[in-house]
Design an enzyme around this catalytic site. Structure first.
Site, PDB file in Angstrom:
ATOM      1  N   LYS A  73      -5.442 -12.560  28.848  1.00 19.98           N
ATOM      2  CA  LYS A  73      -4.695 -12.116  27.525  1.00 19.98           C
ATOM      3  C   LYS A  73      -5.246 -10.520  27.190  1.00 19.98           C
ATOM      4  O   LYS A  73      -5.885  -9.997  27.578  1.00 19.98           O
ATOM      5  CB  LYS A  73      -5.602 -12.619  26.519  1.00 19.98           C
ATOM      6  CG  LYS A  73      -4.792 -12.556  24.341  1.00 19.98           C
ATOM      7  CD  LYS A  73      -6.164 -13.841  23.970  1.00 19.98           C
ATOM      8  CE  LYS A  73      -5.996 -13.418  22.642  1.00 19.98           C
ATOM      9  NZ  LYS A  73      -6.570 -14.532  22.163  1.00 19.98           N
ATOM     10  N   SER A 151      -4.697 -17.029  18.938  1.00 19.79           N
ATOM     11  CA  SER A 151      -3.748 -15.465  18.356  1.00 19.79           C
ATOM     12  C   SER A 151      -3.649 -15.306  20.116  1.00 19.79           C
ATOM     13  O   SER A 151      -2.644 -14.387  20.697  1.00 19.79           O
ATOM     14  CB  SER A 151      -5.234 -14.551  18.821  1.00 19.79           C
ATOM     15  OG  SER A 151      -5.984 -14.035  18.860  1.00 19.79           O
ATOM     16  N   SER A 175      -8.552 -19.476  18.166  1.00 23.25           N
ATOM     17  CA  SER A 175      -7.515 -18.538  19.469  1.00 23.25           C
ATOM     18  C   SER A 175      -6.976 -19.518  20.638  1.00 23.25           C
ATOM     19  O   SER A 175      -6.277 -19.150  21.322  1.00 23.25           O
ATOM     20  CB  SER A 175      -7.422 -17.251  19.325  1.00 23.25           C
ATOM     21  OG  SER A 175      -7.099 -16.607  17.804  1.00 23.25           O
TER      22      SER A 175
END
Length: 443
Positions: A73, A151, A175
């Site tokens: 990420k 996210s 997330s």
């Protein structure tokens, strides 16, 4: 495919590590992967794959992730780069002096990191929409462009498209589990303190968790062992006799029929296989909003992280992110300390209420993935964001651990089944998740 299957193919000589990584890199440029990556590491990933091939030819027993494609990420430090966290606001800020701990540990296993993945700006929503880098499309629906969840949006799509065996993400309010549920994957949110957060761009220090999503519970445990530095001592258990609590407060409010149907079908299968499923009130869940009312842990703690950035370049923020950061700006120290005190007391009561149960069982999120276009208006966006985060956030608030497992049938939009437990119960919960996954897979 899962790690064990892919390892078997490589061991039989059907494919090489280099070929697997090369194919992943090629497919990462395909239209289906649009907006998934913010950066690619093609040469480094291929070098890791070739090293794994050479070691295998020499008879070396390889770590499970060696030479296999994984993604990271965009909020994790990579040495020599500025960590952007899905934003443009951080342009020109100092570069990272070292890899984040989780990234360094993945490299130490020989994993082939093929790129950094897109995300909600500063990890601040469960939807996955990004106005700076575009929004990855959920691969579950070829006809309608649906949100991937956030996210960790790009992380989920990279795994769902088969570009990676694992996507390193993070989980502050859901997330990992939200995009795993919406994209048909397995996501594991460990107890917060299990994996070091050093080198991870902070959203909310009381809640941020370093974790990943994969295609199976076993694969989540492989990645967790790598990034935590030690495997969980998981002892397999039969499903029969496991006590699963279904909390009827909050978690089923506003549930869509498709989610209710998939969840009820899963519960019936677990009960038929011998699990003891009991409805519980768990009225403490209704208290979360009140404890969080002075502004919320995420807005308050994020306002400390971004105060200078908001002051200097507010116009470059995603307006929806800036609005959430604003919620924490006026909260004073006294209110923040009381929030912490009330949370600790609440955790103690919930832990006592869950004694005697092996896990909580509920839908990961109460809705299926909405269309991206349907969330263009702020009102619809924030309504969906609230629903997506509600169930998962309760477990972050508990500082618990949780798995999201797919429970939909082929041809249906993905639905996640969340298994959760209290702080530090990761190993026992993993055993429950393995048993539940096996039962659902046989249905």
């Amino acid at each position: 495919m899962d790690i064990a299957t892919l390892r078997g193919r490589i061991a039989r000589g059907e494919v090489s590590h280099e070929a697997v990584v090369a194919r992943a890199l090629e497919d990462s440029e395909a239209p289906a992967a649009l907006h998934v990556f913010t950066k690619r590491y093609a040469q480094a990933a291929l070098a890791a794959a070739r090293h794994a091939d050479a070691a295998q030819r020499a008879g070396v027993v390889l770590p499970a992730l060696a030479g296999l494609p994984v993604t990271v990420k965009d909020l994790y430090d990579v040495a020599g780069e500025t960590t952007m966290a899905g934003s443009v606001v951080c342009e020109g800020e100092p570069v990272a002096a070292a890899d984040a701990v989780a990234v360094a540990r993945l490299r130490s296993t020989g994993a082939a990191i093929i790129g950094k993945t897109n995300m909600t700006e500063f990890a601040f929503s469960g939807v996955g929409i990004n106005p700076h880098h575009g929004t990855p499309r959920n691969p579950a629906d070829a006809a309608v462009a649906r949100i991937p969840g956030g996210s960790s949006s790009g992380a989920a799509v990279s795994v769902a498209l088969g570009l990676a065996v694992a996507g390193l993400g993070s989980d502050t309010g859901g997330s990992i589990r939200i995009p795993a549920a919406l994209c048909g994957l397995v996501g594991f949110k460990s107890t917060q303190g299990r994996v070091p957060r050093a080198g991870a761009f902070e959203l909310a220090r009381s809640l941020d968790t370093v974790c990943a999503m994969t295609r199976s519970v076993a694969d989540c445990l492989v990645v967790d062992a790598a990034i935590a530095g030690t495997p969980l001592p998981v002892r397999r258990r039969p499903l029969q006799g496991l006590r699963l609590a279904v909390p009827r407060t909050l978690m089923f409010d506003g549930i869509e029929p498709a989610v209710a149907q998939a969840f009820d079908r899963a519960v019936s299968a677990l009960s038929a296989a011998g699990a003891i499923v009991a409805d519980v009130t768990l009225s403490e869940l209704a208290e979360i909003a009140g404890i969080n009312a002075p502004g919320g842990f995420s807005p308050v703690e994020a306002s400390a992280v971004h105060r200078a950035r908001i002051g200097a370049q507010r116009e470059r923020f995603d307006p929806r992110v800036a609005a959430r950061v604003d919620l924490g700006m006026s909260v004073g120290a006294a209110d923040y300390i009381l929030m912490q005190d009330h949370r600790r007391e609440w955790i103690g009561r919930v832990e006592a209420a869950l004694e005697g149960f092996d896990a909580l069982l509920c839908p990961t999120v109460p809705i299926v993935a909405p269309a991206i276009d349907a969330l263009a208006a702020d009102a619809e966006f924030f309504k969906a964001n609230g629903l997506l985060l509600r169930n998962t956030f309760a477990i972050n608030f508990l500082d618990g651990c949780a798995f999201s497992l797919p429970c939909h049938r082929a041809g249906e939009l993905p639905v996640g089944l969340m298994l959760s437990s209290v702080c530090g119960d990761d190993a026992r919960l993993a055993a429950v998740a393995l048993a539940v996954e096996e039962t659902l897979g046989a249905c």
